[in-house]
Enzyme design. Structure first.
Site, mmCIF file in Angstrom:
data_model
loop_
_atom_site.group_PDB
_atom_site.id
_atom_site.type_symbol
_atom_site.label_atom_id
_atom_site.label_comp_id
_atom_site.label_asym_id
_atom_site.label_seq_id
_atom_site.Cartn_x
_atom_site.Cartn_y
_atom_site.Cartn_z
ATOM 1 C CE LYS A 1 -1.921 -1.494 3.783
ATOM 2 N NZ LYS A 1 -1.401 -2.869 3.859
ATOM 3 N N GLY A 52 3.042 -0.820 8.899
ATOM 4 C CA GLY A 52 4.419 -0.549 8.487
ATOM 5 C C GLY A 52 4.383 -0.411 6.979
ATOM 6 C CG HIS A 53 1.844 1.690 5.214
ATOM 7 N ND1 HIS A 53 0.733 2.491 5.161
ATOM 8 C CD2 HIS A 53 1.412 0.497 5.691
ATOM 9 C CE1 HIS A 53 -0.324 1.808 5.592
ATOM 10 N NE2 HIS A 53 0.073 0.606 5.925
#
Ligand code: GDP
Ligand code: IMO
Ligand code: MG
Length: 428
Positions: free
Chosen positions: A20, A44-45
């Site tokens: 994402k 956690g991106h």
């Protein structure tokens, strides 16, 4: 009067970690505002800009584009200390974020005691969820129990004291029952409360701000965290997170109306992964699981835990397409499969009584026993990393994407073929 700007929801369609962050970062180029609408620092991106890697837990993934406004909506649970650590780390790395980040007055504060409780409950539980230990469950429990503390409560020190003292007593009793220590809790509380002024300085009314922007023709991305199978209502309960991750909550969690949303883009990895406890029906055999984990670097961005790997599960993504009302999908990490001899897609589940089902079942426990029905397709043995047009993909890779599109009931609008911003194929 209809809005002049577009409002696109980005939503995970598997068990999180679909990529994402990468897609939000790419699309942020074309928007003015990026807002998170649920979850907290359990997310956690990961975003790559040039040779630099950033892992964002609370600040929206649009932050790496200069000038984009980044908002945290009312649906978010905000760990203030963690938030400012992330904020300061970005500043230190030369990202000019001053004046660009806003937090809803209605957002819930995730207090240090929520983190303590999360860990203690998990340790004592018979059925472990495998949480990220970030305090998410206890914070949403307090919200639903009407005991939570919101950013707006910081405006009144007396009211804040009252609510926090009540919470402290409750938490002390609970932690004692769980046999958990409370050392360092007071100090952590002080460190959090010392940040109140700083937080109030960036507090804002997120819903009206987004609505105003849309009216005046600006474009907005609403960035989901986690994924559909981790949704509190629609996911593999109880092995889920404690918020609604699906697109319906993008309106509730950001403070706009559902009719203001123009598009919903579902993010699907070209295979499936899961971190934490709970069933993964399309699990790969141990050797392939290990192989794909290494190829895809499948280790949690928040906890570093190895992610379990599975084949693409179209039973789940079809369900995700329906529950989120997807207008398109972005398939990520196609390049990870480049070297495989063959790829599989789960198209249905065979249940213990021999029946074949094409729907994602509500009964999580039965999901642990199903046998997926697979379609096997030939691999493409060719690197896709440098491909930028859909027609230039190897024939077998296109056939794989076509089948995913058909089974998921949503058009493929992006294909990601690497971590870099440039490694993206936009499908007209
Ligand atoms: P998120 O939580 O959905 O934002 O995903 P994560 O950041 O937790 O995990 C996705 C991982 O895959 C990150 O390490 C990304 O850098 C990486 N990634 C994203 N898209 C691609 C892609 O198309 N190819 C490859 N090889 N890696 C990707
Ligand atoms: P992003 O946004 C993958 C999982 C945890 C656990 C369950 C509950 O990066 O995709 P929680 O701490 O939320 O109470 O944990 O949900 N989980 C995630 N898995 N990606 C995430 O976020 C996740 N956030 C939570 O591993 O199984
Ligand atoms: Mg992640």
């Amino acid at each position: 009067m209809p809005d002049k700007g577009s409002c696109t929801v980005i939503v995970g369609c598997q068990w999180g970690d679909e990529g994402k962050g990468k897609i939000v970062d790419v699309l942020a180029e074309q928007v003015d505002i990026v807002a998170r609408y649920q979850g907290g620092a359990n997310a956690g991106h990961t975003v790559h800009v040039g040779d630099d890697q950033f892992v964002l837990h609370q600040i929206p993934s649009g932050v790496l584009h200069a000038g984009r406004r980044c908002l945290l909506g009312n649906g978010v649970v905000l760990d203030v200390q963690q938030f400012f650590e992330e904020y300061d780390a970005l500043l230190k790395r030369g990202i000019d974020i001053e004046g660009r980040v806003g937090v809803s007055y209605r957002a819930q504060l995730l207090m240090p005691y929520h983190r303590f409780l999360d860990k203690a409950v998990e340790l004592a539980a018979d059925t472990k969820i495998g949480t990220t230990g970030r305090g998410i469950g206890p914070a949403y429990e307090d919200k639903a129990g009407r005991r939570g503390v919101r950013v707006a409560d910081l405006l009144s020190p007396n009211r804040l004291d009252k609510r926090i003292n009540a919470a402290k007593d409750r938490v002390a009793t609970r932690l004692e029952e769980l046999g958990a220590g409370t050392e360092e809790l007071n100090e952590a509380m002080e460190r959090t409360l010392a940040l109140s002024e700083r937080l109030l300085a960036i507090a804002t009314d997120v819903g009206p701000e987004i609505s105003g922007a849309l009216r005046s023709g600006r474009n907005v991305l609403l960035e989901g965290a986690q994924g559909t199978a981790l949704d509190l209502d629609h996911g593999t309960y109880p092995f889920v997170t404690s918020s609604n991750t699906t697109a319906g909550s993008a309106a509730t969690g950001s403070g706009i109306g559902p009719t203001q949303i123009t598009d919903v883009i579902g993010i699907v990895k070209a295979y499936t992964t899961r971190v934490g406890e709970g069933p993964l029906p399309s699990s790969m055999a141990p050797q392939m699981d290990e192989h794909v984990r290494m190829l895809g670097g499948e280790f949690g961005a928040t906890t570093g835990r190895p992610r379990r790997c599975g084949w693409f599960d179209s039973v789940l993504t079809r369900f995700a397409s329906q529950v989120n009302g997807l207008t398109g999908i972005a398939v990520t990490k196609l390049d990870v499969l480049d070297t495989l001899d063959e790829v599989k897609i789960a198209t249905a589940y065979k249940t213990a009584d021999g029946r074949t089902r094409e729907f994602f079942p509500a009964d999580t426990w039965s999901l642990a026993e199903v046998e997926p029905v697979y379609e096997t397709m030939p691999g493409w043995h060719s690197s896709t990393c440098d491909v930028r047009r859909i027609e230039d993909l190897p024939r077998n890779a296109r056939a794989y994407l076509d089948r995913i599109e058909e089974l998921t009931n949503a058009p493929v609008c992006f294909v990601s073929v690497g971590t870099k911003r440039s490694q993206i194929i936009t499908v007209d």
